[in-house]
Enzyme design. Structure first.
Site, mmCIF file in Angstrom:
data_model
loop_
_atom_site.group_PDB
_atom_site.id
_atom_site.type_symbol
_atom_site.label_atom_id
_atom_site.label_comp_id
_atom_site.label_asym_id
_atom_site.label_seq_id
_atom_site.Cartn_x
_atom_site.Cartn_y
_atom_site.Cartn_z
ATOM 1 N N HIS A 139 0.693 -1.132 0.058
ATOM 2 C CA HIS A 139 -0.173 0.087 0.041
ATOM 3 C C HIS A 139 0.892 1.242 -0.193
ATOM 4 C CE1 HIS A 139 -3.741 1.986 1.705
ATOM 5 N NE2 HIS A 139 -3.007 3.054 1.088
ATOM 6 N N LYS A 188 -9.034 -0.555 -6.232
ATOM 7 C CA LYS A 188 -9.191 0.132 -4.821
ATOM 8 C C LYS A 188 -10.303 0.763 -4.712
ATOM 9 C CE LYS A 188 -7.951 1.738 -1.008
ATOM 10 N NZ LYS A 188 -6.614 2.392 -0.932
ATOM 11 N N HIS A 196 -10.597 0.601 1.320
ATOM 12 C CA HIS A 196 -10.307 1.637 2.366
ATOM 13 C C HIS A 196 -11.672 1.616 3.188
ATOM 14 C CE1 HIS A 196 -8.725 5.712 4.213
ATOM 15 N NE2 HIS A 196 -10.116 5.182 4.810
ATOM 16 N N HIS A 206 -4.659 -0.916 5.770
ATOM 17 C CA HIS A 206 -4.467 -0.168 6.578
ATOM 18 C C HIS A 206 -5.224 -0.588 7.984
ATOM 19 C CE1 HIS A 206 -7.272 2.366 4.904
ATOM 20 N NE2 HIS A 206 -6.420 2.911 4.239
#
Length: 333
Positions: free
Chosen positions: A12, A95, A134, A168
């Site tokens: 990432h 993404k 995300h 993340h």
């Protein structure tokens, strides 16, 4: 004392474009054999032709010993024809950004589970793509990742052959969900392994630790450390290194993003060593990613030695983590 990492990967990475790309890309390519390149430029990378042009700009700076794994910005324009075009061009990543959750996500998705997107998920599944996410809503800042978990679970259940990567991870509660589905995986950043809300705003506000998703509670950091130190094959390193000029960080409208590229491997080695887990660092940064993402990185032996590393105050106007401080591991020339 030296440490050799065989083909470390950063799954990432933000390298921006133009002058910023020229500034930061060599820092990552010196340490990593491959990296997943984020598509949230302005304008975003929506199709294979733009992704390939971006890849050429990266390789012109890094050279061929570094493999940029290109991704497409998920949008309603991601037709089956475009998915197949990307696949034929060697691109297998897309993404998904919920609208407005982070830097350059204004063109992200508002209603993720709408019928139109479900068809795109089906097409991605059938063509063997990987969907990186995300995973945050626009709710209360400390609960945004947790609030997204039912959406992640619904996609995982409905499309069991679609590989999902929750990027993340910052919340301990996410780890159980990722591990409960065979098609879900996760990336973990350096800053979420190192910092909590105390580091961000417990004393003076530290804009260089401000990111999305934000760093959270000590128990979240410890849970992430436990997973990383164990070498769990469901998780791998993704720095989410995101450069902003100092003037865009040290201001009233601070940009979200932590620039960790200059210290990524050095700080990871120090952290893992300090917790008796240095033997698991290779799994976290080298071995797990190729298995999750089904690719072969270039051969690159990266050596670190146990020696003082004085981190620069800034890199071309961008402030790194640990700027002006020292770490105990340094990259060998």
């Amino acid at each position: 004392m030296t440490l050799t990492l065989n083909s470390p990967c950063d799954m990432h990475l933000h390298v921006r474009d133009g002058a910023m790309l020229a500034n930061v890309a060599p820092i990552s390519s010196a340490q990593f054999a491959a990296a997943v390149i984020m598509p949230n430029l302005l304008p975003p990378i929506l199709n294979a032709d733009d992704a390939l042009a971006y890849k050429d700009r990266i390789l012109a700076i890094t050279g061929e010993s570094f493999l940029p794994l290109m991704s497409l910005f998920f949008s309603p324009k991601l037709t089956l024809q475009e998915i197949r075009h990307a696949k034929n061009a060697g691109i297998r990543l897309t993404k998904l950004y919920p609208q407005g959750v982070t830097t350059n996500s204004a063109k992200g998705i508002r209603e993720i589970l709408c019928e139109e997107n479900l068809q795109i998920f089906e097409n991605l599944q059938n063509e063997g793509f990987i969907l990186c996410i995300h995973s945050e809503t626009n709710g209360f800042v400390l609960e945004r990742e947790h609030d997204f978990l039912p959406i992640l679970a619904e996609i995982a259940r409905s499309f069991p052959r679609l590989t999902l990567v929750m990027e993340h991870i910052s919340d301990a509660r996410s780890l159980e969900v990722v591990q409960s589905f065979p098609n879900t995986f996760g990336t973990i950043t350096l800053h979420h392994l190192l910092f909590t809300l105390d580091d961000l705003l417990g004393g003076a506000l530290n804009p260089h630790v401000f990111c999305k998703p934000c760093v959270k509670l000590p128990r979240d950091m410890q849970a992430l450390r436990d997973v990383a130190f164990s070498g769990n094959p469901k998780f791998c390193f993704g720095s989410d290194s995101a450069p902003h000029l100092r003037t865009h960080k040290e201001c009233s409208q601070c940009g979200a993003g932590v620039f960790s590229a200059p210290v990524a491997l050095s700080a990871l080695a120090e952290l893992f060593e300090n917790h008796g887990a240095l033997q698991s660092l290779s799994a976290f940064v080298c071995e797990n990613a190729p298995k999750i993402y089904h690719f072969t990185p270039p051969q690159k032996a990266v050596q670190l030695r146990k020696a003082r590393f004085d981190v620069a105050e800034e890199y071309g106007g961008v402030v790194s983590l640990f700027a002006g401080k020292s770490l105990s591991w340094i990259l060998c020339d």
